[in-house]
Each structure stands twice: as C-alpha cells, then as structure tokens.
Design a protein around this motif. Structure first.
Motif, PDB file in Angstrom:
ATOM      1  N   MET A   1       3.551 -12.594   4.590  1.00  0.00           N
ATOM      2  CA  MET A   1       2.193 -12.677   4.445  1.00  0.00           C
ATOM      3  C   MET A   1       1.381 -11.380   4.892  1.00  0.00           C
ATOM      4  SD  MET A   1       0.120 -14.627   2.934  1.00  0.00           S
ATOM      5  CE  MET A   1      -1.698 -14.584   2.575  1.00  0.00           C
ATOM      6  N   ILE A   2       1.699 -11.071   6.145  1.00  0.00           N
ATOM      7  CA  ILE A   2       1.042  -9.782   6.581  1.00  0.00           C
ATOM      8  C   ILE A   2       1.574  -8.786   5.763  1.00  0.00           C
ATOM      9  CG2 ILE A   2       1.018  -8.197   8.433  1.00  0.00           C
ATOM     10  CD1 ILE A   2       1.244 -10.364  10.471  1.00  0.00           C
ATOM     11  N   GLY A   3       2.696  -8.531   5.498  1.00  0.00           N
ATOM     12  CA  GLY A   3       3.229  -7.477   4.480  1.00  0.00           C
ATOM     13  C   GLY A   3       2.010  -7.245   3.351  1.00  0.00           C
ATOM     14  N   LEU A   4       2.183  -8.448   2.690  1.00  0.00           N
ATOM     15  CA  LEU A   4       0.977  -8.490   1.190  1.00  0.00           C
ATOM     16  C   LEU A   4      -0.209  -8.057   1.674  1.00  0.00           C
ATOM     17  CD1 LEU A   4       0.875  -9.360  -1.504  1.00  0.00           C
ATOM     18  CD2 LEU A   4       0.251 -11.513  -0.858  1.00  0.00           C
ATOM     19  N   LEU A   5      -0.726  -8.414   2.864  1.00  0.00           N
ATOM     20  CA  LEU A   5      -2.035  -8.117   3.082  1.00  0.00           C
ATOM     21  C   LEU A   5      -2.368  -6.751   3.470  1.00  0.00           C
ATOM     22  CD1 LEU A   5      -4.909  -8.735   4.173  1.00  0.00           C
ATOM     23  CD2 LEU A   5      -4.095  -9.133   6.570  1.00  0.00           C
ATOM     24  N   GLN A 447       2.297   1.875  -2.544  1.00  0.00           N
ATOM     25  CA  GLN A 447       2.344   0.841  -3.478  1.00  0.00           C
ATOM     26  C   GLN A 447       3.475   0.058  -3.116  1.00  0.00           C
ATOM     27  OE1 GLN A 447      -0.031   0.525  -5.822  1.00  0.00           O
ATOM     28  NE2 GLN A 447      -1.054   2.446  -5.173  1.00  0.00           N
ATOM     29  N   ASN A 448       4.602   0.378  -2.534  1.00  0.00           N
ATOM     30  CA  ASN A 448       5.549  -0.278  -2.057  1.00  0.00           C
ATOM     31  C   ASN A 448       5.545  -1.178  -0.821  1.00  0.00           C
ATOM     32  OD1 ASN A 448       6.735   0.292  -4.602  1.00  0.00           O
ATOM     33  ND2 ASN A 448       8.005   2.036  -3.735  1.00  0.00           N
ATOM     34  N   LYS A 475      10.539  -3.632  10.423  1.00  0.00           N
ATOM     35  CA  LYS A 475      11.945  -3.195  10.838  1.00  0.00           C
ATOM     36  C   LYS A 475      12.944  -3.885   9.680  1.00  0.00           C
ATOM     37  CE  LYS A 475      12.404  -1.828  14.794  1.00  0.00           C
ATOM     38  NZ  LYS A 475      12.715  -0.325  14.758  1.00  0.00           N
ATOM     39  N   SER A 476      12.688  -5.063   9.429  1.00  0.00           N
ATOM     40  CA  SER A 476      13.708  -5.916   9.109  1.00  0.00           C
ATOM     41  C   SER A 476      13.897  -5.664   7.371  1.00  0.00           C
ATOM     42  CB  SER A 476      13.705  -7.402   9.126  1.00  0.00           C
ATOM     43  OG  SER A 476      12.518  -7.725   8.587  1.00  0.00           O
ATOM     44  N   SER A 477      12.615  -5.184   7.066  1.00  0.00           N
ATOM     45  CA  SER A 477      12.594  -5.100   5.151  1.00  0.00           C
ATOM     46  C   SER A 477      12.450  -3.692   4.756  1.00  0.00           C
ATOM     47  CB  SER A 477      11.562  -6.120   4.976  1.00  0.00           C
ATOM     48  OG  SER A 477      10.230  -5.462   5.401  1.00  0.00           O
ATOM     49  N   GLN A 478      12.059  -2.679   5.782  1.00  0.00           N
ATOM     50  CA  GLN A 478      11.825  -1.381   5.273  1.00  0.00           C
ATOM     51  C   GLN A 478      12.348  -0.231   5.747  1.00  0.00           C
ATOM     52  OE1 GLN A 478       9.967  -0.454   2.653  1.00  0.00           O
ATOM     53  NE2 GLN A 478       9.127  -2.807   2.168  1.00  0.00           N
TER      54      GLN A 478
END
Length: 496
Positions: A1-5, A447-448, A475-478
């Motif tokens: 959720m934080i990533g989307l925000l 954008q990503n 850290k876990s996704s990027q």
C-alpha cells in the motif's frame, strides 16, 4: 500500500519541476540542440561525402554547455582541439615515459581513458577507475590488454598513481590532413540556419570548419595508435570525446565499445538523438556496454539498431575495493546514529551550494541527519563549511572512499540526478530526487516505483513506523532492479 502511495506522489509532484528561471541553463541548451535536430535534415549533412552531423553536434553542444556557465570562451571553444606543445610533449616523454602514437605496443585490446575521468576513485594504492579497470581485469583473462591515456591537453593529474597503471601517449608534433570542404546540405541552407539557430554561441563558417578539422586531426591521432597496436577491439567511456576514436577504428576494421558511466536517458543529448541515419554515424561505436535492461531499451530506441546495446552489468559494485571504509568514517556515522532516527545521504553533482529544497527539508525534519557527499570530480568550489542547520553534516571524514561503502551505512539516498542511484538500488536503498534533471533522468524508474520524488520522503519521515515499513518493502521488492547481474568476462568474450 505504501509503495502505491509513494509512486502516485512521485508522479504528481513532477509538474513542479517543469519551470526554470535560469536565463540560459542546461535545459534550454539541450532543447536548443534537439529543436534544431528535429527541424532540419541533419542526418543528410556531409563532409568529404560522409555524414558529419555527429561531429558538429557534439562540438556545438560543448559550446552551449560552456555558455550555460557564462563562459566568455564558449564561442571559440573547440572540444576536439589538441593542446600539447613541444616542451610539454618532451616533458611527458621524460617524466612519464609517454610514447608517440606510432610506438604504442601491440595488444589484443586497448582500453582508453583520460586524466580527469569521472570514474576515478582514490584508494590507498592510487586511483582506481571503477568503470574501465574492471574491464581491463576481465580482458586480461582473454588476451593482452593495455590501458591508454592519450595526453591531449596538459593536466596536473599526469603521473598520479593508479591501481592499474596506464600507458601514456603524446600526439605527434604535427598531424596534417587534406583539405576539408564546406559542409554540404541539399535543399536547405545549412550555414544560414545553423548560425541563426545557435546565435547565442555565435557560430560561423570558420568555427564550424575548425570543429571538423580538429576532429579529423584527433581521428588521425587515434588511427596512428590503432595502426601500431593492432587491437581486435577498443573500449572507452564518454562517447562525445571518443567519436574520433570510433571513426578511426571503423576505417581500420576494429570494433569499438562504449562503457556506460552514467544514466543514458533524456538528461543529456549525448545518448539522446532526434535523428540517426539508417546506416548510423561513423563516429558511433559498434556496441554500447550498458548496466541494465532499461538503458539497453533506451539505446535501441534512440539509435535504431545502428549501435547494439550489450548488457555488461556494473562490475564495480561487486569489487572488494568498493567496500573500503576508513575508521574515521565509520566512527562519524556511529556518532550520527546516536543522535538521529534516520540518516539520509545527499550526493552532490556539479553544484556550488546546497539546494534550498534540502536545507528546508532539514529544518522541517530535525530527527533526520543529512550527510553531504561531494562529487569527486566537481568538489572544487564547494565550501567545506557553511552556515547550515545542525542536522546537515559536511564532515571531511565522510568524503573519501567508495560511495557504496557509505551508502551501506545510511537509510535513504537523495540526489539531484547522480548515478549513485544505481549503487543505492543495488543495496536496496531508495533514492529520492528533487529536480527536473532527476525526474528526467529517472522517469522510467519513478513510474516503476524504484526512484521517488523528495516530497515522498518528507511524508515518510513524519512516521518512524511508516518509514520502516517502506524501507523493508523496498528492500524486498526493488533491490538490484536497475543493474543486471551478469558475468562481465563472459559478455566481453562474446563480443571480442
């Protein structure tokens, strides 16, 4: 959720960077060049019956770049001109063992660099070049290799210690070339339009001719080195100043490879062209060695298949030398940790003062420490101390060593548009940018959700728990998405 925000916030805040109050800054300079390239059939300009826009393009760009610094010498500046006189030539031969171009020893591979290279990292054993030296090391397992520094202009860096020592080459006393005819354009008056369009640097027929002549002299200088060394492949970084090398190599049937040393996006005209002829330009390399797939896509799109991108990764990030950190630096970071919740590293570019955005953010977030890291090439002129907030740290102990070793000790990274964003991402540390340059350079990454606007960071700093959750998610996704992990030796073997 934080990533989307934060991705949404990054995109929305881009609009505030689209204006500029500078009378003639980098943005206007780039747009002036691109506008001309889009408006006229420059790909069909010829000299000696060969496409020549690449020569004029970079020569004009460097005049414009000089003009952004209000340089009075911009109009007469010639980026290709050799500037070594006879006494300097003899001094370099005596003191450095520099050789003439015709006396360069044979080698399977030549790696070209320059004295003030932006990849210089000072180590205990001397200057290590984080872009070219890993390539030299990898090539040494495939055949004979030499690192070459052509001494084109005087420098007080000549003779400094290197981890991998170079061969110095001085130009011949005089290189003569045949007559260079005027630039030929069909269906339009090139001279009239180019002088009108770029009147800010006062172009005229003589100055355009001087660019081509100096380029051709430099091309012959490189050709003599190549004829003596007879390499299979040549490598270099920084396309603009090495186009004469590429052209000389093409004529001799030698492949050329440019090594990525920064982001190759819309932040520079060097890697963003509006016109490329179907057969390419003779001053372009055969290959662009790039760090990752995003840069490879950009090269494919811009150069229309005339130059092939090859993903070489960023070998320096794996080097043990990249983890050198002085005791003073470690102690300085530990002291900061004792007093602040968060440490943000700000990496400077060619800036003479700290941006107001950063100083204002520091004032609004007293529990965050902003560690300032000067650029190794452009640090002259930046003050060692300044009247700034207590939580903005300009500590000499934090200026030495490799940037990645310092990044490992902080929480977040901030920059105008530094390629340190690649290194931060490699470690799983998010980068926040605060400028038009940063948004333009990292548009795809923003954008990503890999790079973010500074406004996002301020919101995150308001909540310790929210920041911790964001950092863990990042850290876990990027981690490492900006740099591909490949075997440099295997990639080089495939193109050599």
């Amino acid at each position: 959720m934080i990533g989307l925000l934060v991705r949404k916030l990054s995109t929305l805040t881009f609009a505030r960077w689209t204006g500029s109050s500078e009378p003639f800054g980098i943005d206007k300079a780039m747009n002036l060049l691109w506008d001309f390239e889009q408006s006229y059939p420059v790909a069909h300009l010829t000299s000696l019956k060969v496409p020549c826009w690449h020569i004029l393009r970079y020569g004009i760009w460097m005049k414009l770049w000089k003009q952004t610094n209000n340089s009075r010498k911009a109009m007469v500046f010639n980026t290709y001109k050799l500037g070594i006189d006879a006494p300097q030539r003899e001094s370099y031969k005596t003191e450095l063992g520099a050789t003439a171009p015709d006396d360069v020893a044979r080698a399977d591979y030549l790696v070209f660099t320059n004295l003030n290279s932006s990849d210089r990292t000072l180590m205990e054993g001397g200057a290590y070049q984080r872009i070219v030296d890993p390539v030299v090391e990898a090539l040494s397992t495939l055949g004979t290799v030499r690192k070459v520094i052509p001494l084109k202009t005087p420098s007080n860096l000549a003779g400094e210690r290197y981890v991998i020592e170079p061969d110095y080459v001085v130009p011949d006393p005089a290189i003569t070339i045949g007559e260079i005819p005027p630039v030929r354009s069909v269906g339009w008056n090139f001279l009239q339009e180019v002088t009108r369009h770029f009147r800010i640097v006062k172009l005229n027929e003589q100055r355009l001719s001087e660019l081509i002549v100096a380029y051709k002299v430099l091309e012959e200088y490189y050709a003599r080195i190549l004829r003596a060394a007879q390499p299979k492949v040549v490598f270099f970084m920084n396309l603009g100043i090495h186009m004469p090398l590429c052209e000389a190599a093409k004529k001799l049937g030698i492949r050329s490879v440019e090594l990525q040393h920064g982001a190759q996006k819309e932040n520079t005209p060097i890697y963003t062209w509006r016109q490329v002829p179907a057969a390419g330009y003779p001053g372009l390399p055969d290959y662009f060695g790039v760090w990752g797939e995003a840069d490879a896509r950009h090269i494919r799109d811009v150069f229309n298949g005339t130059v092939k991108p090859v993903v070489t990764g960023y070998e320096w990030l794996n080097s043990p030398l990249n983890r050198e950190m002085t005791d003073d630096c470690v102690k300085a970071i530990r002291r900061i940790r004792e007093n602040y919740n968060t440490i943000a590293l700000y990496t400077l570019q060619n800036q003479k003062e700290l941006p107001k955005d950063i100083l204002d953010l520091a004032n609004r977030t007293p529990n965050t420490c902003f560690v300032i890291r000067k650029h190794p090439k452009w640090s002259n002129g930046f003050p060692d101390s300044a009247n700034i907030a207590e939580n903005v740290i300009l500590d000499p102990a934090l200026q030495g060593g490799a940037i990645i070793s310092l990044l490992e000790l902080v929480d977040v990274h901030i920059t105008r548009d530094s390629t340190s964003a690649y290194e931060a991402n490699y470690l799983g540390i998010p980068t926040f940018v605060h400028s038009l340059e940063g948004h333009r350079m990292y548009d795809e990454e923003i954008q990503n959700g890999t790079v973010f606007d500074l406004n996002v960071l301020e919101k995150l700093l308001s909540s310790k728990e929210g920041l911790a959750e964001f950092l863990e998610d990042y850290k876990s996704s990027q981690t490492g998405v900006m740099v591909s992990k490949v075997s440099l030796t295997e990639v080089l073997a495939a193109i050599c």
